[in-house]
Motif scaffolding. Structure first.
Motif: not given
Lengths: 498, 498
Positions: A97, A138, A142, A144, B349-350, B374, B384, B388, B392, B395
């Protein structure tokens, strides 16, 4: 996407200095704000060899605080990378971030450079595209911000640059055999790059083609776009936080920048192309005879055709349609005029009414204005939201790909006239009692929005001129010339298929 | 997705009547509100032959105002349809605002029924999936609510139903040769359906697998889901309109419905499976020897392996990892414990921290807890947002597909114990000074959320048990049994590859 771009853009040293003097401090301030707000940014540079990626990156980072960014040069995979899944080296390089990661070449190596040197089979290539799209999706979901540049130069320019590098003993080493090999394949790579750009031009991570002939022009354009996208995102975030539109900070435009920095298509069109009446009559007669024959064959071979006509008011769509349909058997074609949507159409997805009108095998549908209204009139008049018209480019491409996958020949024409010619035609219509019905107040109102339309049309042609359904721009100040070009294009496309 | 579903769900006639009496008027009211608000809804029924799609649709429409919906039965393409692009017949059948269109079979025919009868090549099949996804994505982005059901029955149940239909002279005609042909291929179709479900299970248009053994149960479940999704969407719209969360109407739950109607996975697990100490020791010794040998071969053949361990607190992950790693050369494997993310991890990102830890070719990484946090702890604790964790699933599937595409063997284990067994183990840990460090207040707090976890785990296993990276559920009340099952699964997977 690449063929349409007018590469003759440049700035004088003075212009460059003046613009950079305003832009650089603004960009620096935006970087600070992005860091404070925790916005992660990825900037990707792809493009032809010797198109100046290194220079662009040096100039882009100049105003930035070096604690906030990092540059990655992506070369062939090293052993460690090779022993991991393809995306591993990019996932591990995603910015935290508030940080900006800049990529000199990127994950697109996989589908371009690697593909050039050692072609993968279709299945692996499709999988690679899949992975790239899911990676960007993805990260973007999130939060970006992904900014992708393609630095575009002509083959001549590339040759000139490679030779210049070779002449100096200091830079000679930078030109490899592979560079010359790739140069010789310029024409073969062009559709490959086009394919890459159209496959991955998403509303959440769009491509920006940069006219890189002139480095000053390119550098200002790159920085303008990066600054603009960061500013737009920060504004959105601010608006969200305060849950009110009032808080939205006005996006400061640097005066004149937007017009200078726009990628243009229509500007380069030579509308003065013309044809004598005699030539016109001869060609028309030949082409119409061919069309009669081709329609018949097309019917027997069950080939469907879509002809989509767009253009300025009074550009001559009606006359062109008349010449196109005259020789056709009416049982085999249909002309679909597109007006403002009625209530039932409004209650559906905007593409619904066009899907309904698509020709069946062996038939031809001619659309007088089309689904492109979404990214022209609806965009300009605010009938749809920015998010809606931005994603429409891809939606439209997907629809057209559905059609061409089924075997439909999709031919799209933009009839280009200049603004004076339009005025002349409007006045002519006003004065001729037989033609007065053709001209309305709305036409005059639309004319006032000429510049907004030019901008929308340029972007439209750029983002929807695909390898499977390219646009044909028709120089239409001369009606004779325009009609013949349209008929010729249709005849050629049918012949190619048959 | 299908294998994991417990098909033994049913309702008594009384339960059915009681539930329907409450549900039907609620559903009717929601339909009226959806019409008034202009919400377009598409309901899709796919499933095995004789799984009761017709019955489900009749029951679903019962409470509805017939002016608001339309049912489409999608059979083989007629000539007109065949002469258009594949999606044409579906685009032309999309609902207007406020209308509900119900599909008895759908665009999924293309990748299932047609594929069964006349297989397409991989390229055309991929294109069809592409088209299906873009169709649903475009409509969904435009505001259409898409609800997809897969009616699931076992092969035995299917056979029983077909025979019953044949016995009666009235229904005999409904059973065709193709039905029996398809029945005989049940086992072959299962992975095909699984593939279809995992390819197209999107957060904006998720699949709902319906246990269709008992028609009453299935009918209530279908209506509950349709009503629930409409209600959720209307609530969102209301919240948007008033731009405030205060206006959000509380979603009324019918008491007890949610629990009864949930698709369960863990319920059917027989945790009591056990093994004697003697057997355990023998098997362990054999398996560990094999592991030593296999790790060597795996290294030479450059095969990477990911072992992902999830399960209840105190389910025995640590002990299992110990038995798994004992015979391994430490230079070839790594154990990665997953705690709450640190600050740097939180700034990414997670999935970033897991990507970083993925093994290189020839190596094994064992994750003690994983990216599935997640959709478990982060979902339950609200770390989250709903959007999200809902996206997931896909993802995570995409990441695992990236791994398996590269050649990684991905093995995922869920260690299942029952709630009493957990309590017993917690107390044991509390009393044993050597083990006290293993138990924290947080463990007791998590235990209080047992039911919420069961719900999250059931959905997780359902949506992420893919053909390329399936879950193995480990019955773990007996530690001996559990450890052997894990080792056996790892050994089998490695042997299969080598």
């Amino acid at each position: 996407m690449l063929r349409e771009v007018d590469l003759n853009k440049n700035l004088t040293k003075n212009e460059y200095k003046e613009m950079m003097d305003k832009l650089a401090p603004k960009f620096a301030a935006l970087q600070r704000e992005a860091r404070a707000k925790g916005l992660p940014v990825m900037v990707v540079f792809e493009g032809w060899g010797a198109s100046g990626k290194g220079t662009m990156i040096s100039r882009l980072i100049q105003p930035l605080d070096p604690r906030g960014f990092k540059v990655f040069t992506i070369q062939a995979e090293n052993e460690e990378e090779h022993m991991h899944p393809f995306l591993w080296r990019f996932w591990t390089k995603t910015p935290a971030k508030g940080r900006m990661h800049i990529f000199d070449r990127s994950w697109y190596r996989r589908v371009i450079t690697e593909q050039m040197d050692a072609p993968m089979d279709q299945k692996r290539l499709d999988a690679a595209y899949h992975q790239i799209l899911s990676f960007e999706e993805q990260l973007s979901a999130d939060g970006t911000l992904i900014i992708k540049f393609f630095l575009h130069i002509s083959a001549d320019e590339q040759e000139k640059r490679l030779k210049k590098l070779e002449r100096s003993s200091e830079t000679k080493w930078r030109v490899t055999k592979a560079d010359w090999k790739h140069f010789k394949q310029y024409k073969a790579y062009l559709p490959m790059y086009d394919h890459m750009l159209e496959q991955t031009d998403m509303s959440w991570a769009p491509w920006h083609v940069i006219e890189a002939t002139d480095r000053e022009y390119a550098a200002v354009k790159v920085m303008t776009i990066v600054a603009g996208m960061i500013e737009e995102r920060l504004n959105e975030e601010n608006a969200k936080e305060s849950r009110s539109h009032l808080a939205e900070r006005a996006q400061e435009e640097l005066p004149g920048t937007e017009e200078t920095m726009r990628t243009t298509v229509l500007d380069g069109v030579d509308v003065s192309l013309t044809m004598t009446k005699e030539d016109y009559k001869k060609r028309l007669s030949v082409l119409q005879k061919e069309l009669t024959r081709l329609q018949n064959e097309m019917y027997l071979k069950r080939i469907p055709v879509v002809v989509a006509l767009e253009g300025w008011d009074a550009a001559g769509k009606g006359g062109a349609i008349k010449r196109l349909t005259e020789p056709l058997d009416p049982r085999g074609y249909e002309v679909v005029p597109t007006a403002a949507p009625n209530d039932i159409e409004k209650a559906h997805h905007y593409l619904w009414r066009f899907w309904r009108a698509m020709p069946k095998d062996g038939h031809m549908t001619i659309f007088d204005r089309t689904w492109y209204g979404r990214v022209m009139v609806e965009r300009i008049e605010g009938f749809c939201s920015q998010a809606e018209w931005r994603r429409a480019y891809r939606e439209i491409n997907q629809m057209e790909q559905n059609l061409t996958d089924h075997g439909v020949i999709v031919l799209k024409f933009w009839l280009q006239i200049d603004k004076d010619e339009q005025e002349r035609r409007f006045n002519e219509r006003m004065e001729d009692p037989e033609k007065q019905w053709k001209i309305t107040d709305e036409d005059w109102r639309n004319r006032e929005k000429w510049d907004a339309y030019v901008k929308a049309v340029d972007e439209m042609i750029l983002r929807t001129s695909t390898t499977y359904a390219p646009w044909t721009i028709v120089e239409a100040d001369s009606k004779y010339y325009a009609r013949i070009k349209i008929l010729e294009t249709v005849v050629r496309a049918l012949k190619n298929r048959i």
